[in-house]
Design an enzyme around this catalytic site. Structure first.
Site: not given
Ligand code: PA5
Length: 440
Positions: A279, A300, A414
């Protein structure tokens, strides 16, 4: 080539693709990126609060957090952590690596499966259930739906005591809801994004509930922070060496990094690492694809591909050198399976030999690999390792010219989902595309 520090990094199998000279050639760039990260002079500078682990919680917040953990441990049987992405992967990674009672913590809101939720509700029935609902934005669909499903598991007269919300200090529907319910709230600091938040209340409350020493975890990370800040030379700093090595190899055409372990309790650590690097780095059409394998299990299955498939892989092993249980291979009077040559040998030694054999074989098969050694797996060493990965990730992203702390690409699904679900404000269908017509 070997770097000594609380975490030892062995880079011998990166040669000949990567040499110390090649890393040294990148040292000006690596050092500048490390300094810019630490001095918050970089893209996403406002999200570098995680750099000082011991300062994330004030001493008042720390006392309040520890009191809540003690109360929930005393009064309840199970904790449900409701969150997705950075809101649950860090705590789950630590709990599954270190807790003696990982089964006392369960997870929800990280998928939208009716089957998963139904089975979880069944598993929790008759138990005294605590809930920690975690969302920085306070608006994420998956945890919000899960909270609606699971809130009823906590008796109405206990909800203000046994439900805890971890969210933004000032905004979001979760904060509003928690205040209306009179629940305790903990803060996801403004300066820390989800995937860098394991050492904030986001990770520490569930980790503490599972009986892991959260003070040692934070201290281990704080020690590693000192080490990381101690030198901007990639040949003296394991985090920077790791960042530089993966960057040089990426520019040689390697496009996938495998994180490999030989210890099942590190499985979720790799899930956390995948999110951290994927990410953070995977944007603007660049970045190493982070994948993970659990060895020897996957030797394996995926082992064949790693040894002989497309040569675009680099591999990073996380290896625990000591502190494993004292279990040996039994001797049999009749050596029917031919295994008596191992009789009396520690299982941990057999595993160690499997790792050494694999690292050498993969190198010979054209997979440059390095190994991150932990002297033993403890709260302190895991805190240090997670910090090292976070620091290396920040530097890696800056070397690639991307913001380590945003995730604009997550919005695409989203937006489509909200349109399909008919969320108010998101009217209209998904944009039409020219379809491939197939008939079966
Ligand atoms: O690293 C990040 O920012 C994301 O993975 C968020 O943690 C994830 O999308 C969840 O978001 P939120 O904590 O706003 O629900």
């Amino acid at each position: 080539m070997s770097i000594k520090s609380p975490i030892t990094l062995d880079a011998k199998y990166l040669a000949p693709n990567l040499t110390a000279e090649m890393v040294a050639e990148r040292s000006v760039q690596v050092s500048a990126c490390a300094r810019n990260l630490r001095e918050a002079r970089c893209a996403g500078a406002e999200f570098t609060g995680w750099l000082s682990p011991a300062e994330i919680l004030t001493s008042d917040e720390n006392s309040r957090l520890n009191a809540k953990i003690a109360q929930l441990r005393k009064e309840t049987d199970m904790l449900v952590v409701i969150g997705i992405g950075g809101s649950y992967l860090g705590s789950r990674a630590v709990i599954e690596a270190l807790s003696d009672c990982p089964e006392q913590v369960v997870y929800a809101g990280q998928n939208i499966s009716a089957d998963y939720a139904t089975k979880l509700i069944k598993q929790l029935s008759g138990k005294r259930v605590a809930i920690n609902v975690i969302s920085k934005s306070g608006t994420t669909t998956e945890p919000a739906v899960a909270f609606r499903l699971l809130k009823q598991l906590v008796p109405a007269d206990k909800q203000s005591e046994w439900i805890v919300a971890t969210t933004d200090a000032n905004k979001g529907s979760l904060l509003k809801l928690a205040r209306e319910m009179g629940c305790a709230t903990f803060v996801v600091p403004d300066t820390i994004g989800g995937r860098y938040s394991v050492l904030s209340a986001v990770g520490l409350l569930p980790i503490g509930y599972a009986g892991v020493d959260i003070k040692a975890l934070v201290q281990g990370a704080a020690e590693c922070a000192k080490l990381c800040a101690g030198s901007d030379d990639p040949l003296k700093n394991p985090a920077l060496f790791y960042a530089a090595a993966r960057n040089v190899l990426y520019h040689q055409g390697y496009s996938t990094e495998l994180l490999a372990n030989f210890e099942p309790r590190l499985h979720t650590l790799a899930e956390w690492w995948k999110q951290l690097f994927g990410e953070s780095e995977g944007k603007q059409n660049i970045g190493l694809f982070p994948a993970a394998v659990d060895f020897t299990t996957d030797l394996h299955s995926m082992g064949q591909y790693v040894q002989e498939g497309r040569r675009n892989l680099i591999e990073s092993f996380v290896i625990i050198d000591g502190g494993e249980p004292d279990l040996t291979v039994p001797a049999w009077d009749v050596d029917a399976d031919g295994m008596n040559y191992l009789a009396g040998k520690p299982i941990s030694w057999v595993n160690q030999m499997a790792y050494e054999a694999t690292a050498a074989a993969h190198r010979d098969g054209g997979v440059p690999n390095l190994t991150i050694h932990l002297a033993e797996l403890s709260a302190a060493s895991l805190g240090a390792l997670m910090y090292m990965f976070e620091y290396a990730c920040g530097v890696s992203c800056l070397m690639q010219g991307v913001n380590p702390f945003n995730q604009p690409g997550v919005e695409a699904y989203k937006l489509n989902m909200f349109k399909l679900l008919g969320k108010p404000g998101y009217e209209g269908g998904i944009a039409a595309v020219e379809a491939v017509e197939v008939k079966f």
